[in-house]
Design an enzyme around this catalytic site. Sequence first.
Site, short mmCIF file in Angstrom:
data_model
loop_
_atom_site.label_atom_id
_atom_site.label_comp_id
_atom_site.label_asym_id
_atom_site.label_seq_id
_atom_site.Cartn_x
_atom_site.Cartn_y
_atom_site.Cartn_z
N CYS A 17 61.21 68.15 14.04
CA CYS A 17 60.63 69.09 13.08
C CYS A 17 61.54 70.26 12.75
CB CYS A 17 59.29 69.60 13.62
SG CYS A 17 57.98 68.36 13.56
N LYS A 20 62.87 70.40 9.10
CA LYS A 20 62.03 70.74 7.95
C LYS A 20 62.72 71.74 7.04
CE LYS A 20 57.32 69.98 9.66
NZ LYS A 20 55.99 70.59 9.86
N ASP A 49 46.94 73.51 5.12
CA ASP A 49 46.38 72.77 6.25
C ASP A 49 47.29 71.62 6.64
OD1 ASP A 49 43.50 73.29 7.43
OD2 ASP A 49 43.44 73.99 5.35
N ASP A 90 48.48 65.39 12.86
CA ASP A 90 47.84 66.08 11.74
C ASP A 90 46.38 65.68 11.59
OD1 ASP A 90 50.12 67.50 11.05
OD2 ASP A 90 50.81 66.01 9.61
#
Length: 348
Positions: A17, A20, A49, A90
């Site tokens: 991550c 990103k 979200d 997620d």
Amino acid sequence: MNRSSFDLLSTVEYGGCSAKLDPAKLSELLHDIPLPVDSRIMVDVSTHDDAGVYRLNDDTALIVTTDFFPPVCSDPYTFGRIAAANALSDVYAMGGRPLLVLNLTMFPSEGIPVEVLADILRGGQQTIDESGAFTMGGHTIDDPIPKYGLAVTGIVHPEHLVTNAGVRAGQCLVLTKPLGIGVAMAAHRLGLIGSEVYEAAIGQMCLLNRAGAELMQKYGIRGATDITGFGLLGHAKGLAEASDVCLHIDSRSVPVLPECLSLLRDGCIPGAAFRNLRFVGDMLRADCPTEYKMLLADAQTSGGLLMAVDADRAEDLVADLHRTGLHPFAAIIGYATDAEDAAKLIVT
């Protein structure tokens, strides 16, 4: 079956991550993209979200999400496990149950043995099987740098949905996994840590957030997120903005992987941490040692859930997390109050 010994980290500069795009740049470029308008859309990108949510009927809503990234570790099979856990997270963060997945794969046609790709997919499938979801296919393109992840569809009862906007003043904040993944992986590549710390980080990244999601329903939690590439501060920002609350975080209560604070004190600070601090900007008011502030900004891969739970039930939730045997690091790390000014993240 024999597994490949190819070192995936030899192919990347940034993995997991931490690869990103800068969140501030991402917000800027998405600013003028029109949002869909439909009464059945329960959650779109406007609240930042973890996934989108679409109501099918009074009893079922679909959760849709995707996540993929370059290798975060050397072993292909382990990389597959981590990438799958990260993508499935997620759905768990929204209080849902993953149902169907598609593999998303980028892999070079030359230069890396195809057995490496097979190991990545096998590792991913192990984690998918653990989640109870079903693999329905996927898509692979030729790319010089390997990347892997999933598109995931999950389900949730509309009344049990958990979102960034569900935090209420007076609630406590509970974190299920320790921070320090980004620091540990950077230190590993530099030869600054031993196998014990490295394996601890790997174990946390491979761990599904399934148990946490199930406990969120038991405790009636409606505000939560998972902690990934934008660090705890970046994802807490999403909670604070969507819920219009101020989050108070006790930095010394935050669980952390072994040796990571000392590594930060010695200057082993991944670049993503500075990017994430820029992202939270003036929303942050920090009165804590620098190493703690950098820890809270450290980019996590397949990190834990940050949940807001009623104060009188917070200790019971942590005890239940510990009793699963999966989340020994789970801890109460702060609380929420009404927002009074621009500073919505107070760290002490």
